[in-house]
Design a protein around this motif. Sequence first.
Motif, PDB file in Angstrom:
ATOM      1  N   THR A 168       0.987  -0.825   0.262  1.00 38.18           N
ATOM      2  CA  THR A 168       0.043  -0.038   0.308  1.00 38.18           C
ATOM      3  C   THR A 168       0.672   0.942  -0.041  1.00 38.18           C
ATOM      4  O   THR A 168       1.935   0.935  -0.063  1.00 38.18           O
ATOM      5  CB  THR A 168      -0.755   0.219   1.308  1.00 38.18           C
ATOM      6  N   MET A 169       0.505   2.026  -0.654  1.00 30.12           N
ATOM      7  CA  MET A 169       1.145   3.645  -0.947  1.00 30.12           C
ATOM      8  C   MET A 169       1.011   4.337   0.747  1.00 30.12           C
ATOM      9  O   MET A 169       2.489   4.594   1.087  1.00 30.12           O
ATOM     10  CB  MET A 169       0.682   4.055  -1.382  1.00 30.12           C
ATOM     11  N   GLY A 170       0.553   3.687   1.573  1.00 24.09           N
ATOM     12  CA  GLY A 170       0.814   3.906   2.852  1.00 24.09           C
ATOM     13  C   GLY A 170       1.658   3.339   3.893  1.00 24.09           C
ATOM     14  O   GLY A 170       2.702   3.709   4.592  1.00 24.09           O
ATOM     15  N   LYS A 171       2.129   1.805   3.417  1.00 20.67           N
ATOM     16  CA  LYS A 171       2.666   1.294   4.126  1.00 20.67           C
ATOM     17  C   LYS A 171       4.178   1.657   3.403  1.00 20.67           C
ATOM     18  O   LYS A 171       5.494   1.667   4.494  1.00 20.67           O
ATOM     19  CB  LYS A 171       2.483   0.027   3.857  1.00 20.67           C
ATOM     20  N   GLU A 172       4.147   1.800   2.367  1.00 22.73           N
ATOM     21  CA  GLU A 172       5.917   2.491   1.822  1.00 22.73           C
ATOM     22  C   GLU A 172       6.397   3.976   2.212  1.00 22.73           C
ATOM     23  O   GLU A 172       7.259   4.141   2.791  1.00 22.73           O
ATOM     24  CB  GLU A 172       5.300   2.490   0.072  1.00 22.73           C
ATOM     25  N   ILE A 173       5.388   5.108   2.805  1.00 21.42           N
ATOM     26  CA  ILE A 173       5.565   6.039   2.942  1.00 21.42           C
ATOM     27  C   ILE A 173       5.779   5.818   4.617  1.00 21.42           C
ATOM     28  O   ILE A 173       6.806   6.181   4.840  1.00 21.42           O
ATOM     29  CB  ILE A 173       4.666   7.264   3.028  1.00 21.42           C
TER      30      ILE A 173
END
Length: 468
Positions: A185-190
């Motif tokens: 998820t984009m959130g996890k990568e950030i």
Amino acid sequence: MASLADVTPPIALGALDGRYRKAVAPLVDHLSEAALNRTRVHVEIEWLIHLTQHQVVPGVRQLTDAEVAQLRAIVGDFGAEDIAELAEIERETVHDVKAVEYYLQRRVDRIAPEDAAQLKQLIHFCCTSEDINNLSHALMIQGAVREVWLPKARSVVDQLAEMARALRDVPLLAHTHGQPATPTTMGKEIAVMAHRLGRQLRRIEGQEFLGKLNGATGTYGAHLAAVPDADWTAISEAFVEGLGLTWNPLTTQIESHDWQAELYADTARFNRILHNVCTDFWTYISMGYYAQVRGQGTVGSSTMPHKVNPIRFENAEANLEVSCALLDVLGSTLVQSRLQRDLTDSSMQRNVGTAYGHSMLALDNVARGLAGLDAVPERMAADLDGNWEVLGEPVQSAMRALGAQGVAGMDNPYERLKELTRGRRIGQAELVEFVRGLGLPSEVEERLAAMTPQTYVGQAPALVDRLR
């Protein structure tokens, strides 16, 4: 042609004091030449107060509360006139620390005229210049890092953490080696970015700022010659710690600067991780995963009206590289000294402000760049929908688990999925057909047949919740 060097007021040679002055101005209060002189004045005054309050030198009276307040007000009121006066004195002395001593002698003449002759003897008493300079630099750098740089860095990390939580559940096609890979998820990568940066900040927050006051070669020789009965190591320790620093008990003429090298290494590592953040966001923007819309009243290209260039991240990259180069040379040079003293550290430390200035400028640009982004989940979803082959991993992993449990027909799972997926695109229909033909237990078959690239994100959303 007229010389720009003659323009009044003077034109800044460097970008930090010219084009980017606003972004780095808070550091001027801590890491400028004027701040160094003000801090030297502070250290000299506190040493005079310390000596008199503890009556280290027999026969010298204690200063009154009013006199102490007036001395400390010199630091609080330090401004343009004081800067000019010190510069004038230094032109005569050709020695910056001696200029501070003479500057303070003038003040003592006004504050305690009856005892001025006696008290002036205790200004810079038994000190080598480095006793004053090392304490001044430690206080300046401590203030710059704790009061200016760290809050700015922490705000950027918090900004990333907020983005991570907002995009916690937004599926993202990962790319390893530039190739489509297991979704996340984009959130996890950030969150990974914020976690890495936060860890470095915690190291920097725990940094010690060391100082010493022990004379010309670190032996307290002059101190003992002047007042042999005083416990000079205890006096030195109490004074240094009273300034809010950590006492270094064993040095040559200089404080060894090892703590500075440690700090600069951690700061440079933070910079390099932030540089990685910039390149990743630059790439996500180029892939269409983010739109640069908010606060973009600027010209993107002088000829192509459609363009909005990711200039904030590119500017940050350049400034982080300059900052790291300076921090690296500071750290490698400052831990070296020829025998008991040489002056390379004096010149080198005048670049600390520039090193942190470029990092501050980068932080400002990253913050502005992030603030101008809007995620485009539809674009991320389209890439996921175009890469069903990434589900080869969960299918072959499930087959391996079943084969390990003795379920028949699960032979060569990796090779079978490789044949299906490598070098070509498949869609949902092809994958479901393949899964249905494997002879899987019904529960496993239905679970894998229902899986999509958008749902194959593992624990990615929950991992965001682990951010500190």
